[in-house]
Motif scaffolding. Structure first.
Motif, PDB file in Angstrom:
ATOM      1  N   GLU A  46       0.545  -0.654  -0.255  1.00 17.81           N
ATOM      2  CA  GLU A  46      -0.190   0.155   0.103  1.00 17.81           C
ATOM      3  C   GLU A  46       0.886   1.250   0.041  1.00 17.81           C
ATOM      4  N   TYR A  59       1.357  13.838  -0.713  1.00 19.95           N
ATOM      5  CA  TYR A  59       0.365  12.903  -0.712  1.00 19.95           C
ATOM      6  C   TYR A  59       0.422  12.062   0.915  1.00 19.95           C
ATOM      7  N   ARG A  61      -1.466   8.499   3.177  1.00 20.78           N
ATOM      8  CA  ARG A  61      -2.367   7.503   2.999  1.00 20.78           C
ATOM      9  C   ARG A  61      -2.787   8.417   4.313  1.00 20.78           C
ATOM     10  N   ASP A  62      -4.500   7.990   4.092  1.00 19.37           N
ATOM     11  CA  ASP A  62      -5.677   8.665   6.275  1.00 19.37           C
ATOM     12  C   ASP A  62      -4.761   8.506   7.496  1.00 19.37           C
ATOM     13  N   TRP A 104       0.643   7.452  -6.256  1.00 18.39           N
ATOM     14  CA  TRP A 104       0.900   7.424  -4.654  1.00 18.39           C
ATOM     15  C   TRP A 104      -1.089   6.923  -4.430  1.00 18.39           C
ATOM     16  N   LYS A 105      -1.531   8.252  -5.373  1.00 16.11           N
ATOM     17  CA  LYS A 105      -2.434   8.785  -5.066  1.00 16.11           C
ATOM     18  C   LYS A 105      -3.826   7.194  -5.315  1.00 16.11           C
TER      19      LYS A 105
END
Length: 127
Positions: A46, A59, A61-62, A104-105
């Motif tokens: 991921e 960027y 990740r959450d 990445w997104k």
């Protein structure tokens, strides 16, 4: 394009680690981002964080927002990932990579060929 990654190790929950990734032998790096992906045992790779070399757009990740900070030294073509308040769920092999920030997104494992990869480094968060 070659990438040289440093950092990683064993840390207790709540602790901090810093990773670095230097891009070597690249003439197109200003069009790319540098950053990290991770893969935990039994899970898919991921995207974690990436930063544009040219303008610093990022960027995250959450699940790492507010805990991880990515930065870069444009002259050194190097990115840094400061990881604070680490959690056991952050345990994984972290892979340094360079490619377009959009990668990445929109990352999916079948897109691995869109990136240049460095060696993985193990981050273990455990008490």
């Amino acid at each position: 394009v070659q990438l040289q990654a440093c950092g990683g190790g064993l840390v207790q929950p709540g602790g901090s680690l810093r990773l670095s990734c230097a891009v070597i032998q690249s003439t197109v790096i200003d069009h790319y981002a540098i950053g990290w992906f991770r893969q935990a045992p039994g899970k898919e790779r991921e995207a974690v964080a990436g930063i544009m070399v040219s303008d610093g757009r990022t960027y995250y990740r959450d699940s790492v927002k507010g805990r991880f900070t990515i930065s870069r030294d444009r002259a050194k073509q190097t990115a840094y990932l400061q990881m604070n308040n680490l959690k056991p769920d952050d345990t994984a092999v972290y892979y340094c990579a360079t490619g377009f920030l959009a990668g990445w997104k929109n990352y999916k494992p079948e897109n691995n060929n869109d990136f240049y990869w460095g060696q993985g480094t193990l981050v273990t968060v455990s008490s």
